[in-house]
Every structure is written in structure tokens, then in C-alpha cells.
Design a protein around this motif. Sequence first.
Motif, mmCIF file in Angstrom:
data_model
loop_
_atom_site.group_PDB
_atom_site.id
_atom_site.type_symbol
_atom_site.label_atom_id
_atom_site.label_comp_id
_atom_site.label_asym_id
_atom_site.label_seq_id
_atom_site.Cartn_x
_atom_site.Cartn_y
_atom_site.Cartn_z
ATOM 1 N N LYS A 118 0.833 -1.205 0.000
ATOM 2 C CA LYS A 118 0.000 0.000 0.000
ATOM 3 C C LYS A 118 0.869 1.257 0.000
ATOM 4 O O LYS A 118 0.617 2.206 -0.744
ATOM 5 C CB LYS A 118 -0.925 -0.007 1.213
ATOM 6 C CG LYS A 118 -1.875 1.160 1.265
ATOM 7 C CD LYS A 118 -2.807 1.070 2.459
ATOM 8 C CE LYS A 118 -3.728 2.272 2.509
ATOM 9 N NZ LYS A 118 -4.627 2.206 3.657
ATOM 10 N N GLU A 119 1.902 1.250 0.826
ATOM 11 C CA GLU A 119 2.793 2.406 0.942
ATOM 12 C C GLU A 119 3.463 2.748 -0.393
ATOM 13 O O GLU A 119 3.609 3.911 -0.750
ATOM 14 C CB GLU A 119 3.859 2.132 2.000
ATOM 15 C CG GLU A 119 4.808 3.298 2.231
ATOM 16 C CD GLU A 119 5.833 3.002 3.316
ATOM 17 O OE1 GLU A 119 6.880 3.661 3.316
ATOM 18 O OE2 GLU A 119 5.586 2.107 4.156
ATOM 19 N N TYR A 120 3.861 1.727 -1.132
ATOM 20 C CA TYR A 120 4.557 1.953 -2.398
ATOM 21 C C TYR A 120 3.653 1.839 -3.616
ATOM 22 O O TYR A 120 4.124 1.913 -4.746
ATOM 23 C CB TYR A 120 5.744 0.982 -2.527
ATOM 24 C CG TYR A 120 6.843 1.323 -1.557
ATOM 25 C CD1 TYR A 120 7.725 2.366 -1.812
ATOM 26 C CD2 TYR A 120 6.973 0.628 -0.362
ATOM 27 C CE1 TYR A 120 8.722 2.691 -0.909
ATOM 28 C CE2 TYR A 120 7.969 0.954 0.542
ATOM 29 C CZ TYR A 120 8.838 1.984 0.269
ATOM 30 O OH TYR A 120 9.818 2.305 1.167
ATOM 31 N N GLY A 121 2.372 1.629 -3.397
ATOM 32 C CA GLY A 121 1.426 1.537 -4.504
ATOM 33 C C GLY A 121 1.648 0.316 -5.382
ATOM 34 O O GLY A 121 1.394 0.361 -6.585
ATOM 35 N N LEU A 122 2.089 -0.784 -4.775
ATOM 36 C CA LEU A 122 2.352 -2.005 -5.540
ATOM 37 C C LEU A 122 1.066 -2.762 -5.795
ATOM 38 O O LEU A 122 0.183 -2.823 -4.951
ATOM 39 C CB LEU A 122 3.315 -2.918 -4.772
ATOM 40 C CG LEU A 122 4.697 -2.355 -4.485
ATOM 41 C CD1 LEU A 122 5.477 -3.318 -3.606
ATOM 42 C CD2 LEU A 122 5.444 -2.066 -5.766
#
Length: 128
Positions: free
Chosen positions: A26-30
Motif C-alpha cells: 500500500k505504501e509503495y502503490g504495488l
Amino acid sequence: MTASYMTRDEAKSKLRRYYRVLEIAKEYGLRRGDVLIAVGQNPKGYINSAEAEVVVRRLDLLAGVQDVERALHMLTEEQREFARLRYGEEWGLRSIARALYRSVGAMPQFERDMLDAFIAALGFIPKV
């Protein structure tokens, strides 16, 4: 055919890792299929003849937790919510009991039952 066993502690570790991976994704938009590349220096600070100066690891984080995701979908909605609160949000049993409208005294057994169901959904036999 040999039976494979999993302890509840191993199941807890697997759930904690799953929720950490979801946080990172979620943090890196993966998204599924995206690859994270970790780059680091040679730990000894020198290059051997066949070694590269930089170590590169490619990780498809979400593919590594698909088994957990599938197993969680086999649990009841209440068991999934318990797992999310306990291992994803790291709530205590008292707070979870309030959220699930259950007695605090019932929570230890509920957790054991949830972990056993999770282990079975992964295709293992719970080892107690």
C-alpha cells in the motif's frame, strides 16, 4: 504421503508477515505482479572476481502471500476480522472482544480455533 504440520506460532508469524507485506504494498502503490527491487552494497566492501559490487534482489511481495490470502478467504468473516485486528492492527484481546461483541474470556479459545482453521485452510495439520 506424509502429513505436514504447522504450529500456531508459525501460523501467527505467517499472518503477521502477510499484513506487513500488505502495508508495504500500500505504501509503495504495488499491485499484484509488480516487482520491488532491493539494492545494497557488497557487505564486505570489496569485489571478488565473480561478484558484483551491487547486490540486487527482485521481490514480487504480493505473490509471496497468495497462499495466506486464499486461506483467509476460507475462514468466516468474523475469523478474518479477528486475524486482521490481532495480527494486522496488533490489537489486544480485550479490544477485539469489544469490536466483535464477544466476551473477553472467550477470546483465547476463539484465537486458537481461528488459527487451527487458518492452518487447515493452508493445507496443514495444526500441531498443538
